[in-house]
Design a protein around this motif. Structure first.
Motif, PDB file in Angstrom:
ATOM      1  N   ILE A  36       2.337   1.617  -3.527  1.00 44.60           N
ATOM      2  CA  ILE A  36       1.360   2.127  -4.494  1.00 44.60           C
ATOM      3  C   ILE A  36       1.126   3.614  -4.254  1.00 44.60           C
ATOM      4  O   ILE A  36       1.090   4.412  -5.208  1.00 44.60           O
ATOM      5  CB  ILE A  36       0.037   1.322  -4.398  1.00 44.60           C
ATOM      6  N   GLY A  37       0.973   4.018  -2.993  1.00 43.74           N
ATOM      7  CA  GLY A  37       0.801   5.434  -2.675  1.00 43.74           C
ATOM      8  C   GLY A  37       1.995   6.262  -3.109  1.00 43.74           C
ATOM      9  O   GLY A  37       1.852   7.383  -3.626  1.00 43.74           O
ATOM     10  N   PHE A  38       3.189   5.710  -2.902  1.00 39.44           N
ATOM     11  CA  PHE A  38       4.410   6.397  -3.322  1.00 39.44           C
ATOM     12  C   PHE A  38       4.391   6.651  -4.827  1.00 39.44           C
ATOM     13  O   PHE A  38       4.644   7.773  -5.287  1.00 39.44           O
ATOM     14  CB  PHE A  38       5.633   5.560  -2.935  1.00 39.44           C
TER      15      PHE A  38
ATOM     16  N   ASN B  58       1.766  11.839  -9.845  1.00 37.34           N
ATOM     17  CA  ASN B  58       0.875  13.002  -9.845  1.00 37.34           C
ATOM     18  C   ASN B  58       1.639  14.295  -9.577  1.00 37.34           C
ATOM     19  O   ASN B  58       1.349  15.333 -10.195  1.00 37.34           O
ATOM     20  CB  ASN B  58      -0.245  12.840  -8.815  1.00 37.34           C
TER      21      ASN B  58
ATOM     22  N   SER C 134       6.605   6.465   6.633  1.00 32.55           N
ATOM     23  CA  SER C 134       5.441   5.585   6.729  1.00 32.55           C
ATOM     24  C   SER C 134       5.858   4.135   6.938  1.00 32.55           C
ATOM     25  O   SER C 134       5.223   3.400   7.711  1.00 32.55           O
ATOM     26  CB  SER C 134       4.585   5.690   5.470  1.00 32.55           C
TER      27      SER C 134
ATOM     28  N   ALA D  59       7.165   8.401   2.378  1.00 27.72           N
ATOM     29  CA  ALA D  59       7.059   6.944   2.220  1.00 27.72           C
ATOM     30  C   ALA D  59       7.997   6.230   3.193  1.00 27.72           C
ATOM     31  O   ALA D  59       7.609   5.231   3.816  1.00 27.72           O
ATOM     32  CB  ALA D  59       7.377   6.544   0.781  1.00 27.72           C
TER      33      ALA D  59
ATOM     34  N   VAL E   5       1.789   6.672  -6.916  1.00 31.30           N
ATOM     35  CA  VAL E   5       0.690   7.563  -7.307  1.00 31.30           C
ATOM     36  C   VAL E   5       1.048   9.018  -7.016  1.00 31.30           C
ATOM     37  O   VAL E   5       0.914   9.894  -7.879  1.00 31.30           O
ATOM     38  CB  VAL E   5      -0.619   7.147  -6.597  1.00 31.30           C
ATOM     39  N   TYR E   6       1.521   9.298  -5.813  1.00 30.48           N
ATOM     40  CA  TYR E   6       1.853  10.677  -5.457  1.00 30.48           C
ATOM     41  C   TYR E   6       3.066  11.193  -6.226  1.00 30.48           C
ATOM     42  O   TYR E   6       3.122  12.371  -6.582  1.00 30.48           O
ATOM     43  CB  TYR E   6       2.075  10.811  -3.952  1.00 30.48           C
TER      44      TYR E   6
ATOM     45  N   ALA F 244       0.832  -1.210   0.000  1.00 27.48           N
ATOM     46  CA  ALA F 244       0.000   0.000   0.000  1.00 27.48           C
ATOM     47  C   ALA F 244       0.864   1.257   0.000  1.00 27.48           C
ATOM     48  O   ALA F 244       0.581   2.222  -0.737  1.00 27.48           O
ATOM     49  CB  ALA F 244      -0.932  -0.007   1.205  1.00 27.48           C
ATOM     50  N   ILE F 245       1.929   1.261   0.786  1.00 24.89           N
ATOM     51  CA  ILE F 245       2.829   2.415   0.805  1.00 24.89           C
ATOM     52  C   ILE F 245       3.511   2.563  -0.553  1.00 24.89           C
ATOM     53  O   ILE F 245       3.676   3.679  -1.067  1.00 24.89           O
ATOM     54  CB  ILE F 245       3.856   2.284   1.947  1.00 24.89           C
TER      55      ILE F 245
ATOM     56  N   VAL G  52       7.904  13.186  -1.241  1.00 26.23           N
ATOM     57  CA  VAL G  52       7.199  11.906  -1.395  1.00 26.23           C
ATOM     58  C   VAL G  52       8.059  10.725  -0.926  1.00 26.23           C
ATOM     59  O   VAL G  52       7.572   9.886  -0.151  1.00 26.23           O
ATOM     60  CB  VAL G  52       6.689  11.733  -2.844  1.00 26.23           C
TER      61      VAL G  52
END
Length: 163
Positions: free
Chosen positions: A91-93, A99, A133, A130, A95-96, A88-89, A126
């Protein structure tokens, strides 16, 4: 260099390896000597049979639906939770990061300074978020596993004091 006039101490009755295996326990001892190789949680506390003999052979699903919460599954699932959290981290990394870079590039056409600042901030912030996190996830999972280990060891200690 030894002095030949000094007498040597007598040899023991049995080799040290045999004495260690025996554990110095009397012959009529009912419990075997503690073996660290068989310690399931590596805490150094010998595990004792629980009062609930059926809990020893329970499978994962029966432990999952144990309404009395006598069997903990957290230690079994900690690595799964950590892996899911890392995914999850990650994927978030991604995406951000994507973006932020795309947003910075789109700002380049309107305001060059703002676009460059957005790209640089994305590249710095970012990965840092990450990384923090991942550390926080690890701390939380380790804390929960430690609490479960404390609960299990406390239950074992309570069982030993009742005997």
């Amino acid at each position: 260099m030894t002095d030949p006039t000094t007498p040597l101490p007598p040899l023991p009755e049995q080799p040290a390896a045999e004495a260690a295996r025996a554990g110095g326990a009397p012959a009529d001892a009912t419990r075997p000597a503690y073996d660290p190789a068989t310690d399931p949680d590596n805490t150094g506390v010998p595990s004792a049979p629980t009062s609930d003999a059926g809990a020893i052979g329970r499978g994962f699903f029966s432990a999952l639906f144990d309404l009395s919460f006598r069997t903990f599954i957290t230690r079994r699932l900690a690595s799964v939770f950590y892996l899911v959290g890392l995914i999850a981290i990650g994927i978030g990394f991604l995406v951000y990061l994507v973006n932020g870079i795309v947003g910075g590039i789109s700002l380049l056409w309107l305001n060059t300074g703002a676009g460059i600042s957005a790209i640089i901030a994305t590249i710095i912030i970012v990965p840092l978020v990450a990384f923090i996190s991942i550390i926080a996830l690890r701390f939380v999972i380790e804390a929960v596993v430690a609490l479960i280990a404390i609960a299990e060891n406390t239950e074992r200690t309570a069982q030993h004091t009742r005997d």
